[in-house]
Enzyme design. Structure first.
Site, PDB file in Angstrom:
ATOM      1  N   GLU A  15      -5.365  -5.079  10.667  1.00  0.00           N
ATOM      2  CA  GLU A  15      -4.392  -4.009  10.858  1.00  0.00           C
ATOM      3  C   GLU A  15      -4.704  -3.255  12.152  1.00  0.00           C
ATOM      4  O   GLU A  15      -5.530  -2.330  12.143  1.00  0.00           O
ATOM      5  CB  GLU A  15      -4.445  -3.027   9.684  1.00  0.00           C
ATOM      6  CG  GLU A  15      -4.106  -3.633   8.351  1.00  0.00           C
ATOM      7  CD  GLU A  15      -3.481  -2.601   7.412  1.00  0.00           C
ATOM      8  OE1 GLU A  15      -2.401  -2.895   6.873  1.00  0.00           O
ATOM      9  OE2 GLU A  15      -4.030  -1.502   7.247  1.00  0.00           O
ATOM     10  N   SER A  31       3.356  -2.009  10.357  1.00  0.00           N
ATOM     11  CA  SER A  31       4.802  -1.977  10.581  1.00  0.00           C
ATOM     12  C   SER A  31       5.506  -3.288  10.206  1.00  0.00           C
ATOM     13  O   SER A  31       6.440  -3.716  10.885  1.00  0.00           O
ATOM     14  CB  SER A  31       5.114  -1.572  12.026  1.00  0.00           C
ATOM     15  OG  SER A  31       4.657  -0.248  12.271  1.00  0.00           O
ATOM     16  N   GLY A  64       2.231   2.342  10.718  1.00  0.00           N
ATOM     17  CA  GLY A  64       3.158   3.460  10.577  1.00  0.00           C
ATOM     18  C   GLY A  64       3.847   3.868  11.858  1.00  0.00           C
ATOM     19  O   GLY A  64       4.415   4.959  11.944  1.00  0.00           O
ATOM     20  N   ASN A 116       0.867  -1.182   0.000  1.00  0.00           N
ATOM     21  CA  ASN A 116       0.000   0.000   0.000  1.00  0.00           C
ATOM     22  C   ASN A 116       0.904   1.232   0.000  1.00  0.00           C
ATOM     23  O   ASN A 116       1.507   1.558   1.021  1.00  0.00           O
ATOM     24  CB  ASN A 116      -0.888  -0.021   1.257  1.00  0.00           C
ATOM     25  CG  ASN A 116      -1.682   1.266   1.414  1.00  0.00           C
ATOM     26  OD1 ASN A 116      -1.812   2.053   0.474  1.00  0.00           O
ATOM     27  ND2 ASN A 116      -2.213   1.490   2.611  1.00  0.00           N
ATOM     28  N   GLU A 150      -6.852   4.700   7.887  1.00  0.00           N
ATOM     29  CA  GLU A 150      -6.655   6.124   7.555  1.00  0.00           C
ATOM     30  C   GLU A 150      -7.901   6.692   6.890  1.00  0.00           C
ATOM     31  O   GLU A 150      -8.218   7.865   7.061  1.00  0.00           O
ATOM     32  CB  GLU A 150      -5.403   6.276   6.672  1.00  0.00           C
ATOM     33  CG  GLU A 150      -4.130   6.065   7.490  1.00  0.00           C
ATOM     34  CD  GLU A 150      -2.947   5.523   6.707  1.00  0.00           C
ATOM     35  OE1 GLU A 150      -2.964   5.572   5.465  1.00  0.00           O
ATOM     36  OE2 GLU A 150      -1.996   5.039   7.356  1.00  0.00           O
ATOM     37  N   HIS A 201      -9.544   1.011   5.093  1.00  0.00           N
ATOM     38  CA  HIS A 201      -8.249   1.267   5.740  1.00  0.00           C
ATOM     39  C   HIS A 201      -8.463   2.259   6.892  1.00  0.00           C
ATOM     40  O   HIS A 201      -9.280   3.172   6.785  1.00  0.00           O
ATOM     41  CB  HIS A 201      -7.256   1.831   4.720  1.00  0.00           C
ATOM     42  CG  HIS A 201      -5.851   1.843   5.231  1.00  0.00           C
ATOM     43  ND1 HIS A 201      -5.393   2.784   6.114  1.00  0.00           N
ATOM     44  CD2 HIS A 201      -4.805   1.006   5.004  1.00  0.00           C
ATOM     45  CE1 HIS A 201      -4.120   2.535   6.401  1.00  0.00           C
ATOM     46  NE2 HIS A 201      -3.737   1.454   5.742  1.00  0.00           N
ATOM     47  N   LYS A 251       0.112   4.247  -0.278  1.00  0.00           N
ATOM     48  CA  LYS A 251      -0.567   5.423   0.311  1.00  0.00           C
ATOM     49  C   LYS A 251      -0.403   6.629  -0.611  1.00  0.00           C
ATOM     50  O   LYS A 251      -0.299   6.467  -1.829  1.00  0.00           O
ATOM     51  CB  LYS A 251      -0.038   5.705   1.717  1.00  0.00           C
ATOM     52  CG  LYS A 251      -0.001   4.475   2.608  1.00  0.00           C
ATOM     53  CD  LYS A 251       0.126   4.814   4.047  1.00  0.00           C
ATOM     54  CE  LYS A 251       0.382   3.554   4.851  1.00  0.00           C
ATOM     55  NZ  LYS A 251       0.104   3.712   6.256  1.00  0.00           N
TER      56      LYS A 251
HETATM   57  C1  PEP Z   1      -0.783   0.179   5.869  1.00  0.00           C
HETATM   58  O1  PEP Z   1      -0.801   1.302   5.420  1.00  0.00           O
HETATM   59  O2  PEP Z   1      -1.696  -0.601   5.571  1.00  0.00           O
HETATM   60  C2  PEP Z   1       0.316  -0.214   6.746  1.00  0.00           C
HETATM   61  C3  PEP Z   1       0.256  -1.397   7.306  1.00  0.00           C
HETATM   62  O3  PEP Z   1       1.320   0.681   6.924  1.00  0.00           O
HETATM   63  P1  PEP Z   1       2.772   0.392   7.602  1.00  0.00           P
HETATM   64  O4  PEP Z   1       3.278  -0.892   7.020  1.00  0.00           O
HETATM   65  O5  PEP Z   1       3.604   1.567   7.217  1.00  0.00           O
HETATM   66  O6  PEP Z   1       2.535   0.286   9.067  1.00  0.00           O
END
Ligand code: PEP
Length: 254
Positions: A164, A210, A170, A9, A96, A94, A11
């Site tokens: 998630e 992460s 992040g 992803n 976000e 997601h 983003k």
């Molecule tokens: C994500 O955006 O779905 C995500 C898991 O981000 P990160 O790997 O940066 O934590």
């Protein structure tokens, strides 16, 4: 029995030239890796040039969002009809999008229906906030999110779910494989409750939050975890390749 999947992803990162460069840096190697489905989710503006780059390759394309209506007066939105020929996957729900764009479970449910209506596979994201985790509410939160997202949706083993935890996205603070595995089992039983056990066994459930080349092995070693949704580490060609390679190698043995 479930094909492992690693999705990147990106983003709101990469200009079109940067996106092309990133794909070019990974493509030959990605094509050499079997046994894992590889999905890139770049920003909308890079979809067309990347689709061209991916012609004849085993790498699939996804998008990071989508509206549910087919067409009409929805300024700024992208419909599933516009995406049918461009991508196979869409990330929905997601955290976000839930947090910054106020996406509700009801809207996510409409989007899941919209995606399936046109044969685009949702990568449905669910996960709890830190306070919910600390209050031992993880199970309750993900169960509610899954039930609401799948309300009135025809059963489909194509669905992909990404667990998630919001506190892991992040932050550099990933969940442990054990935590992820426990919650993924809850998600699978919830899907079984809604769609039946047979379909639920075939739905792929990923971990996201992460994930790096340093910790992917831990997650994919667990038979419950079918792969990963990778954010920031998917923007580094070498690191993403390493994640996909490790997943392929380990899943061949699990
Ligand atoms: C994500 O955006 O779905 C995500 C898991 O981000 P990160 O790997 O940066 O934590």
């Amino acid at each position: 029995m479930r094909l492992p999947l690693i999705a990147g992803n990106w983003k709101m990162n990469t200009t079109v030239p940067e996106a092309i460069k990133l794909v070019a840096a990974m493509l030959t190697e990605l094509n050499r890796i079997d046994g894992v489905e590889k999905v890139l989710c770049p920003p909308f503006v890079s979809l067309v040039p990347i689709k061209e780059l991916l012609q004849g390759s085993s790498v699939k394309l996804g998008v990071q969002n989508m509206y549910f209506e087919d067409k009409g007066a929805f300024t700024g939105e992208i419909s599933p009809v516009m995406l049918i020929d461009l991508c196979q996957y869409v990330i929905l729900g997601h955290s976000e999008r839930r947090q910054y764009f106020n996406e509700t479970d009801a809207l996510i449910n409409q989007k899941v229906k919209g995606a399936f209506r046109f044969g685009i596979v949702p990568i449905l994201c669910v996960g709890e906030h830190l306070e919910e985790n600390e209050a031992d509410m993880t199970k309750v939160v993900v169960t509610r999110q899954i039930k609401l997202a799948l309300q009135g949706v025809n059963p489909s083993a194509q669905l992909v779910v990404a667990y998630e935890p919001v506190w892991a996205i992040g932050t550099g603070k990933a969940a442990t494989a054990e935590q992820a595995s426990t919650t993924i089992s809850v998600i699978r039983s919830t899907i079984a409750g809604v769609w039946g056990k047979e379909i639920a066994q075939r739905v792929r459930i990923l971990y996201g939050g992460s994930v790096t080349q340093g910790n992917i092995a831990e997650f994919v070693t667990d038979a419950e975890i079918d792969g990963a949704l990778v954010g920031s580490a998917s923007l580094k060609a070498e690191e993403f390749l390493s994640i996909v390679k490790q997943a392929a190698l380990i899943k061949a043995r699990v």
